[in-house]
Design a protein around this motif. Structure first.
Motif, short mmCIF file in Angstrom:
data_model
loop_
_atom_site.label_atom_id
_atom_site.label_comp_id
_atom_site.label_asym_id
_atom_site.label_seq_id
_atom_site.Cartn_x
_atom_site.Cartn_y
_atom_site.Cartn_z
N PHE A 152 0.83 -1.21 0.00
CA PHE A 152 0.00 0.00 0.00
C PHE A 152 0.86 1.26 0.00
CE2 PHE A 152 -1.95 3.63 1.89
CZ PHE A 152 -3.19 3.67 1.28
N GLN A 183 -0.16 5.73 -0.54
CA GLN A 183 -1.24 6.67 -0.87
C GLN A 183 -1.28 6.90 -2.38
OE1 GLN A 183 -3.34 7.70 1.42
NE2 GLN A 183 -2.26 7.30 3.33
N PHE A 185 -1.61 0.69 11.54
CA PHE A 185 -1.95 0.54 10.12
C PHE A 185 -0.99 1.45 9.34
CE2 PHE A 185 -5.64 0.14 12.79
CZ PHE A 185 -6.21 -1.08 12.42
N SER A 186 0.29 1.23 9.56
CA SER A 186 1.32 2.22 9.22
C SER A 186 1.89 2.07 7.82
CB SER A 186 2.44 2.14 10.25
OG SER A 186 2.88 0.80 10.34
N GLY A 187 1.51 1.02 7.08
CA GLY A 187 2.10 0.82 5.76
C GLY A 187 3.62 0.77 5.88
N PHE A 242 4.59 5.51 6.84
CA PHE A 242 4.46 6.79 6.15
C PHE A 242 4.37 7.98 7.11
CE2 PHE A 242 1.83 10.11 4.19
CZ PHE A 242 2.65 10.43 3.14
N PHE A 243 3.35 7.98 7.98
CA PHE A 243 3.19 9.15 8.87
C PHE A 243 4.32 9.22 9.89
CE2 PHE A 243 -1.32 8.68 7.45
CZ PHE A 243 -1.39 9.90 6.82
N GLU A 268 1.98 -2.72 11.35
CA GLU A 268 1.41 -2.97 10.02
C GLU A 268 1.35 -4.47 9.80
OE1 GLU A 268 0.18 -1.48 7.08
OE2 GLU A 268 0.26 -3.54 6.34
N ARG A 269 0.23 -4.92 9.23
CA ARG A 269 0.02 -6.36 9.05
C ARG A 269 0.81 -6.94 7.86
NH1 ARG A 269 -6.07 -8.16 8.11
NH2 ARG A 269 -5.65 -7.23 6.11
N ALA A 288 2.49 -6.99 12.39
CA ALA A 288 1.44 -7.74 13.10
C ALA A 288 0.11 -7.03 12.88
CB ALA A 288 1.73 -7.75 14.61
N PRO A 289 -1.00 -7.75 13.06
CA PRO A 289 -2.29 -7.04 13.06
C PRO A 289 -2.33 -6.05 14.24
CG PRO A 289 -2.60 -9.42 12.85
CD PRO A 289 -1.16 -9.21 13.20
N ALA A 290 -2.86 -4.87 13.99
CA ALA A 290 -2.90 -3.84 15.03
C ALA A 290 -3.64 -4.33 16.27
CB ALA A 290 -3.58 -2.59 14.47
N GLU A 291 -4.73 -5.10 16.04
CA GLU A 291 -5.52 -5.56 17.19
C GLU A 291 -4.71 -6.53 18.06
OE1 GLU A 291 -6.04 -5.88 14.01
OE2 GLU A 291 -7.04 -7.72 13.41
N ASP A 322 -4.83 4.60 10.68
CA ASP A 322 -5.19 4.79 9.26
C ASP A 322 -5.61 3.43 8.69
OD1 ASP A 322 -5.44 5.60 6.64
OD2 ASP A 322 -3.31 5.96 6.31
N PRO A 323 -6.75 2.92 9.18
CA PRO A 323 -7.13 1.55 8.80
C PRO A 323 -7.64 1.46 7.36
CG PRO A 323 -8.86 2.53 10.14
CD PRO A 323 -7.75 3.54 10.08
N PRO A 324 -7.79 0.24 6.83
CA PRO A 324 -8.38 0.07 5.50
C PRO A 324 -9.88 0.40 5.55
CG PRO A 324 -7.95 -2.06 6.50
CD PRO A 324 -7.41 -1.04 7.43
C1 LIG Z 1 -5.07 2.86 4.32
S1 LIG Z 1 -3.57 1.97 4.46
C2 LIG Z 1 -2.59 3.10 5.37
C3 LIG Z 1 -1.10 2.90 5.32
C4 LIG Z 1 -0.22 4.03 5.83
N1 LIG Z 1 -0.77 4.70 6.98
C5 LIG Z 1 0.07 5.03 4.73
O1 LIG Z 1 -0.38 6.18 4.83
O2 LIG Z 1 0.74 4.67 3.77
C6 LIG Z 1 -4.02 0.73 5.58
C7 LIG Z 1 -2.89 -0.22 5.93
O3 LIG Z 1 -3.36 -1.09 6.97
C8 LIG Z 1 -2.85 -2.39 6.73
N2 LIG Z 1 -3.73 -3.30 7.51
C9 LIG Z 1 -4.93 -3.80 7.15
N3 LIG Z 1 -5.47 -4.47 8.19
C10 LIG Z 1 -4.58 -4.39 9.22
C11 LIG Z 1 -4.58 -4.84 10.57
N4 LIG Z 1 -5.59 -5.55 11.07
N5 LIG Z 1 -3.52 -4.53 11.34
C12 LIG Z 1 -2.48 -3.81 10.85
N6 LIG Z 1 -2.42 -3.36 9.59
C13 LIG Z 1 -3.47 -3.62 8.77
C14 LIG Z 1 -2.85 -2.54 5.24
O4 LIG Z 1 -1.93 -3.54 4.85
C15 LIG Z 1 -2.45 -1.13 4.79
O5 LIG Z 1 -1.06 -1.03 4.65
#
Ligand SMILES: C[S@@+](CC[C@H](N)C(=O)[O-])C[C@H]1O[C@@H](n2cnc3c(N)ncnc32)[C@H](O)[C@@H]1O
Length: 412
Positions: free
Chosen positions: A245, A247, A282-284, A287-288, A303-304, A323-326, A343-345
């Motif tokens: 992912f 932006q 959800f850091s990709g 980025f931030f 970030e997962r 890892a999954p954020a949860e 910044d979740p999906p």
């Molecule tokens: C909208 S993107 C935001 C990424 C980052 N903040 C950026 O600005 O580039 C959402 C990200 O959350 C990740 N993701 C989805 N489900 C997740 C979870 N349960 N735990 C952690 N990351 C997750 C995705 O792989 C994706 O990289």
């Protein structure tokens, strides 16, 4: 009307308003709502009903009898076929205004909250903005190459030569390189493997002269050169690659970055959040956190997608967790008023992640969202747990489509 014998129904409807998803909304004589694709508020349209449910119906415009002054001629010949840019019938410079009305109503209906008076939608270029895309390169049996987008429902391909929302660099790259990429893919296959006729490829334009690409099965030795690239943003170099992912509107992204930076600084200044710890969930590729790294003593990114981790480790020296954020929230106690960005999906926050944030010592939350519906759902839960909405901003990252990026700042 007997639903079982419903076959085809055409009727004239007055469109009341635009709703989430970009359809016009009208009412049938029996009171049920009808969502009409391609219709604008105020218009009188002849509508063919396509779906007939107990509580609502769905239709498409057959003819516009009375036109809205904001109606535009769709620019793309694939409008209505590709499924991608379903708002092209609305003047580009009116789209943000309509979105604002939709969101004000959406948040009132779903979360019982009025968006603040100063809620604005930041806008950028209406066309040629999309720097990231997934396309299919396909060949006929005779070896003729074409490319297009995969259709969501049928899995078929809508071919294009020039997509007006893609950046010029992506359109040029496809014209010059689609055949080469397909041949390169075929060469990488084991000798006896039957060659498929379709190849899904991710493309990424870094906004600075490089288009990178990735397809499943790309030889590992090619990855660094072909898939990886660097984006420069807010004075930082951010490494990523076309498989993960990133932006997708680099021209408007600085405004979101600016809004997030301001929100972070405000929290540090007014004492609601601490500079002792930044948590970017959800850091990709981080980025931030990369942009904000100079302000904090300790940083955690979560970030997962494992493909992001190697980039995050290049982009910032921090506790970068794959890892999954949860899961991370379940295993780690946040017992100081850390600065938190999520910044979740599109699906929004997993319920257990939201609960953990509520139970933590975080008092200020910056929530970046690409789906206002799940943002409204999650906001309502935060509000019930004592958080207030301090700031709301919108970002027209996806003109010609009904999608909108938003940033909420919540505090308690
Ligand atoms: C909208 S993107 C935001 C990424 C980052 N903040 C950026 O600005 O580039 C959402 C990200 O959350 C990740 N993701 C989805 N489900 C997740 C979870 N349960 N735990 C952690 N990351 C997750 C995705 O792989 C994706 O990289």
């Amino acid at each position: 009307m007997d639903l079982a014998i419903f076959i085809l129904m055409i009727l004239d409807l007055r469109i009341e308003k635009l709703v989430q998803g970009g359809e016009g909304m009208a009412r049938l004589p029996d009171g049920r709502v009808c969502f009409v694709q391609g219709a604008l508020p105020g218009e009188l349209c002849t509508v063919e009903l396509l779906q007939n449910k107990k509580d609502f119906t769905r239709g498409r415009v057959v003819k516009v009898i009375e036109k809205s002054p904001d109606r535009a001629q769709p620019k793309c010949p694939l409008y209505g076929k590709c499924g991608g840019c379903s708002l092209q019938h609305l003047e580009s410079d009116k789209q943000a205004l309509y979105s604002e009305r939709v969101e004000r109503e959406n948040f009132k209906r779903l979360a019982h909250v009025e968006l603040p008076e100063n809620f604005v939608i930041h806008t950028g270029p209406a066309w040629g903005y999309r720097n990231r895309a997934r396309v299919v390169i396909a060949t006929s049996k005779e070896g003729k190459v074409r490319y297009g987008f995969r259709m969501q429902k049928s899995n078929g391909i809508v071919s294009f030569e020039n997509c007006p929302v893609l950046t010029p660099a992506l359109n040029d790259f496809l014209k010059s390189n689609a055949s080469k990429i397909y041949e390169e893919f075929v060469r990488s296959l084991p000798v006896n493997r039957k060659k498929p006729f379709e190849l899904d490829v991710n493309l990424f334009d870094n906004g600075n002269g490089k288009v990178s690409y990735y397809y499943k099965g790309m030889p590992a030795s090619d990855f660094e050169k072909k898939a990886v690239s660097i984006v420069e943003m807010a004075g930082k170099r951010i490494q990523s690659d076309a498989s993960v992912f990133f932006q997708s509107n680099l021209q408007l992204l600085p405004e979101l970055v600016n809004a997030v930076q301001n929100a972070v600084d405000e929290g540090l200044d007014n004492g609601e959040a601490s500079d002792a710890w930044l948590i970017d969930l959800f850091s990709g590729v981080g980025f931030f956190a990369t942009i904000l790294k100079d302000r904090f003593k300790k940083i955690t990114t979560v970030e997962r997608d494992e493909g992001c981790l190697k980039h995050a480790n290049v982009n910032l020296s921090a506790e970068n967790v794959s890892a999954p954020a949860e899961d991370w929230l379940a295993e780690n106690v946040v017992d100081i008023p850390a600065t938190l960005i999520v910044d979740p999906p599109r699906t929004g926050l997993p319920p257990s992640a939201l609960d953990a944030i509520v139970k933590s010592s975080v008092n200020r939350l910056i929530y970046v969202s690409c789906d206002p519906v799940t943002l409204a759902r999650d906001f309502a839960k935060f509000r019930d747990a004592g958080f207030e909405l301090k700031r709301a901003e919108g970002f027209a990252f996806y003109p010609q489509t009904p999608h909108l990026e938003m940033m909420f700042v919540l505090s308690r």
